[in-house]
Scaffold this motif. Structure first.
Motif, PDB file in Angstrom:
ATOM      1  N   PRO A   6      10.748   9.076   3.157  1.00  0.00           N
ATOM      2  CA  PRO A   6      10.044   8.589   4.362  1.00  0.00           C
ATOM      3  C   PRO A   6       9.179   7.362   4.097  1.00  0.00           C
ATOM      4  CG  PRO A   6       9.924  10.979   4.229  1.00  0.00           C
ATOM      5  CD  PRO A   6      10.503  10.515   2.935  1.00  0.00           C
ATOM      6  N   PHE A   7       8.530   7.304   2.931  1.00  0.00           N
ATOM      7  CA  PHE A   7       7.758   6.116   2.569  1.00  0.00           C
ATOM      8  C   PHE A   7       8.672   4.901   2.458  1.00  0.00           C
ATOM      9  CE2 PHE A   7       4.576   9.208   1.532  1.00  0.00           C
ATOM     10  CZ  PHE A   7       3.372   8.538   1.637  1.00  0.00           C
ATOM     11  N   ALA A   8       9.837   5.092   1.842  1.00  0.00           N
ATOM     12  CA  ALA A   8      10.775   3.985   1.687  1.00  0.00           C
ATOM     13  C   ALA A   8      11.283   3.502   3.043  1.00  0.00           C
ATOM     14  CB  ALA A   8      11.945   4.402   0.796  1.00  0.00           C
ATOM     15  N   LEU A  10      12.093  12.898  -4.191  1.00  0.00           N
ATOM     16  CA  LEU A  10      12.825  12.045  -3.249  1.00  0.00           C
ATOM     17  C   LEU A  10      12.570  12.474  -1.805  1.00  0.00           C
ATOM     18  CD1 LEU A  10      16.281  11.463  -4.987  1.00  0.00           C
ATOM     19  CD2 LEU A  10      14.405   9.831  -4.686  1.00  0.00           C
ATOM     20  N   GLN A  11      12.453  13.769  -1.560  1.00  0.00           N
ATOM     21  CA  GLN A  11      12.135  14.224  -0.210  1.00  0.00           C
ATOM     22  C   GLN A  11      10.790  13.679   0.259  1.00  0.00           C
ATOM     23  OE1 GLN A  11      12.363  18.496  -0.501  1.00  0.00           O
ATOM     24  NE2 GLN A  11      14.568  18.564  -0.111  1.00  0.00           N
ATOM     25  N   VAL A  38      13.132  -0.257  -2.086  1.00  0.00           N
ATOM     26  CA  VAL A  38      13.800   0.332  -3.246  1.00  0.00           C
ATOM     27  C   VAL A  38      12.774   0.718  -4.309  1.00  0.00           C
ATOM     28  CG1 VAL A  38      15.457  -0.110  -5.100  1.00  0.00           C
ATOM     29  CG2 VAL A  38      15.930  -0.934  -2.792  1.00  0.00           C
ATOM     30  N   SER A  39      11.757  -0.110  -4.471  1.00  0.00           N
ATOM     31  CA  SER A  39      10.751   0.170  -5.501  1.00  0.00           C
ATOM     32  C   SER A  39       9.945   1.426  -5.182  1.00  0.00           C
ATOM     33  CB  SER A  39       9.815  -1.031  -5.664  1.00  0.00           C
ATOM     34  OG  SER A  39       9.060  -1.253  -4.491  1.00  0.00           O
ATOM     35  N   VAL A  40       9.828   1.800  -3.903  1.00  0.00           N
ATOM     36  CA  VAL A  40       9.152   3.057  -3.563  1.00  0.00           C
ATOM     37  C   VAL A  40       9.872   4.232  -4.209  1.00  0.00           C
ATOM     38  CG1 VAL A  40       8.550   4.633  -1.693  1.00  0.00           C
ATOM     39  CG2 VAL A  40       8.227   2.183  -1.384  1.00  0.00           C
ATOM     40  N   LEU A  41      11.189   4.266  -4.090  1.00  0.00           N
ATOM     41  CA  LEU A  41      11.977   5.362  -4.655  1.00  0.00           C
ATOM     42  C   LEU A  41      11.947   5.330  -6.179  1.00  0.00           C
ATOM     43  CD1 LEU A  41      15.086   5.136  -2.295  1.00  0.00           C
ATOM     44  CD2 LEU A  41      13.097   6.634  -2.077  1.00  0.00           C
ATOM     45  N   ILE A  42      12.127   4.150  -6.757  1.00  0.00           N
ATOM     46  CA  ILE A  42      12.198   4.054  -8.215  1.00  0.00           C
ATOM     47  C   ILE A  42      10.864   4.408  -8.860  1.00  0.00           C
ATOM     48  CG2 ILE A  42      12.513   2.439 -10.132  1.00  0.00           C
ATOM     49  CD1 ILE A  42      14.683   1.074  -8.527  1.00  0.00           C
ATOM     50  N   LEU A  43       9.767   3.906  -8.310  1.00  0.00           N
ATOM     51  CA  LEU A  43       8.459   4.200  -8.890  1.00  0.00           C
ATOM     52  C   LEU A  43       8.100   5.684  -8.727  1.00  0.00           C
ATOM     53  CD1 LEU A  43       6.382   1.054  -7.865  1.00  0.00           C
ATOM     54  CD2 LEU A  43       6.962   1.773 -10.184  1.00  0.00           C
ATOM     55  N   LEU A  73       0.823  -1.206   0.000  1.00  0.00           N
ATOM     56  CA  LEU A  73       0.000   0.000   0.000  1.00  0.00           C
ATOM     57  C   LEU A  73       0.858   1.258   0.000  1.00  0.00           C
ATOM     58  CD1 LEU A  73      -2.933  -0.765   2.481  1.00  0.00           C
ATOM     59  CD2 LEU A  73      -3.061  -0.484   0.014  1.00  0.00           C
ATOM     60  N   LEU A  74       1.960   1.223   0.733  1.00  0.00           N
ATOM     61  CA  LEU A  74       2.856   2.385   0.761  1.00  0.00           C
ATOM     62  C   LEU A  74       3.514   2.595  -0.603  1.00  0.00           C
ATOM     63  CD1 LEU A  74       4.528   1.867   4.251  1.00  0.00           C
ATOM     64  CD2 LEU A  74       2.825   3.580   3.637  1.00  0.00           C
ATOM     65  N   VAL A  75       3.889   1.501  -1.260  1.00  0.00           N
ATOM     66  CA  VAL A  75       4.466   1.607  -2.607  1.00  0.00           C
ATOM     67  C   VAL A  75       3.458   2.245  -3.558  1.00  0.00           C
ATOM     68  CG1 VAL A  75       5.354   0.314  -4.568  1.00  0.00           C
ATOM     69  CG2 VAL A  75       6.018  -0.345  -2.262  1.00  0.00           C
TER      70      VAL A  75
END
Length: 366
Positions: A108-110, A103-104, A275-280, A63-65
């Motif tokens: 936090p999500f990541a 990214l900022q 990692v996928s949180v940042l990339i997406l 859900l976070l992603v």
């Protein structure tokens, strides 16, 4: 900068709304499913809330992603639709300058995803399995039906019969029990009342006001003993759920350095989601491109396609590592590197939206 603060503020409000909506949809769907199973007797009614809680906790990383990806995509698409991004590019600025504020917002999500994925979920999965085992044992103890012969526990040589059973108090009236020991001696018990109990990791049958007859069939060695209270142990200890029995319950520290393919595949999955949180989130910057003149939101479909390719690709590689077909690094890196390459290419192209795709790719970004 002002635009960064406003952008992050709008992203935060959007993320809160999206997370609540996604959570409500998933929880309500799972609740309906569990309530249906409870109505048919496959799940205890008093366990529905706990099972929903464990299931929701397990779904939180995904859900976070989704929240980070959809929020970034939604806000930046609005910027394109309202021509704010056109003004941005006309001022000589590049889409790459959105990387920092995105990214900022996403870091936090990541971090939260990493904490849940690496520490909380293995513990929650273990507690969930322990709860399911205790619930299963309680259901076995409460599975009493008057007028029917049933096995007592898992032993076939222990059979009991109940004349009446009060479902509210759990008290059985006029109980008959027969068991045979390893030496072939038979024991027959008659009791006026009886109840099942589960205390101190012992499942017992508590009998009161009755008689017990012991002896060998065909021989005159039976004896009669009266009792006021008799406890029969059904099972000494419930099944203990071991964290090592499943890769999903193993603590993350035990996964590092392991040579077992299933452990490597589990570690790959736990590391991939943060990692996928940042990339997406970064991928949402070029995927948010929207041409106000056409009015078509094809970018949403393209974004869904990228997400499905990314997540399904990671799942496929994880399964390949678990089956021993790939080593850890060949399973971990390919999809992340592929998405990073897509980010670089799309950022280059979308910084010059007026140019054809290949011309923008060759010409460089502003």
């Amino acid at each position: 900068m002002t635009y960064q603060r406003n952008f992050i503020k709008e992203l935060t409000y959007t993320a809160v709304g999206i997370f609540i909506v996604l959570l409500a949809i998933l929880v309500s769907t799972q609740a309906i499913n569990l309530l249906g199973r409870a109505a048919s007797g496959r799940v205890a009614v008093d366990a529905v809330a706990a099972l929903i809680g464990f299931w929701t906790l397990g779904m939180t990383p995904l859900l976070l992603v989704l929240t980070a990806f959809i929020s970034t995509l939604t806000v930046l698409t609005r910027y394109w639709r309202d021509n704010e991004m056109v003004i941005w590019l006309s001022s000589g600025l590049s889409l790459k300058q959105w990387i920092r504020p995105v990214l900022q917002f996403a870091i936090p999500f990541a971090l939260l995803t990493a904490v849940i994925q690496l520490s909380v979920l293995p513990w929650a999965e273990l507690r969930s399995r322990e709860f399911a085992e205790i619930l299963k044992q309680k259901q076995q103890l409460s599975l009493v039906e008057a007028g029917v012969f049933r096995n007592l526990g898992s032993r076939d040589d222990r059979v009991y019969f109940v004349e009446t059973f009060d479902t509210d108090s759990g008290v059985m009236k006029n109980l008959f029990l027969r068991e045979v020991d390893d030496k072939g001696r038979e024991s027959v018990v008659f009791a006026k009342e009886g109840t099942f109990s589960l205390t101190d990791n012992k499942r017992t049958l508590e009998l009161s006001n009755g008689y017990r007859y012991n002896g060998t069939p065909g021989q005159a060695d039976f004896n009669e003993v009266s009792f006021q209270h008799l406890s029969l142990i059904i099972s000494v200890t419930p099944k203990v759920v071991n964290a090592a029995d499943s890769r999903r319950t193993i603590p993350t520290v035990d996964l590092f350095g392991s040579s077992k393919p299933e452990y490597q595949g589990e570690l790959l999955w736990r590391l991939s989601l943060p990692v996928s949180v940042l990339i997406l989130s970064l991928l949402a910057i070029p995927l948010s491109y929207f041409n106000p003149r056409t009015g078509h939101t094809y970018n949403i479909l393209i974004a869904i396609g990228f997400f499905l390719i990314y997540q399904n690709g990671q799942t496929f590689l994880r399964n390949a590592v678990i089956s021993g077909q790939l080593n850890f690094w060949l399973g971990l890196l390919p999809m992340h590197l592929l998405m990073i390459a897509a980010i670089v290419i799309l950022l280059r192209v979308r910084s010059m939206p007026a140019q054809p795709f290949f011309s923008a790719l060759k010409g460089g970004s502003k």
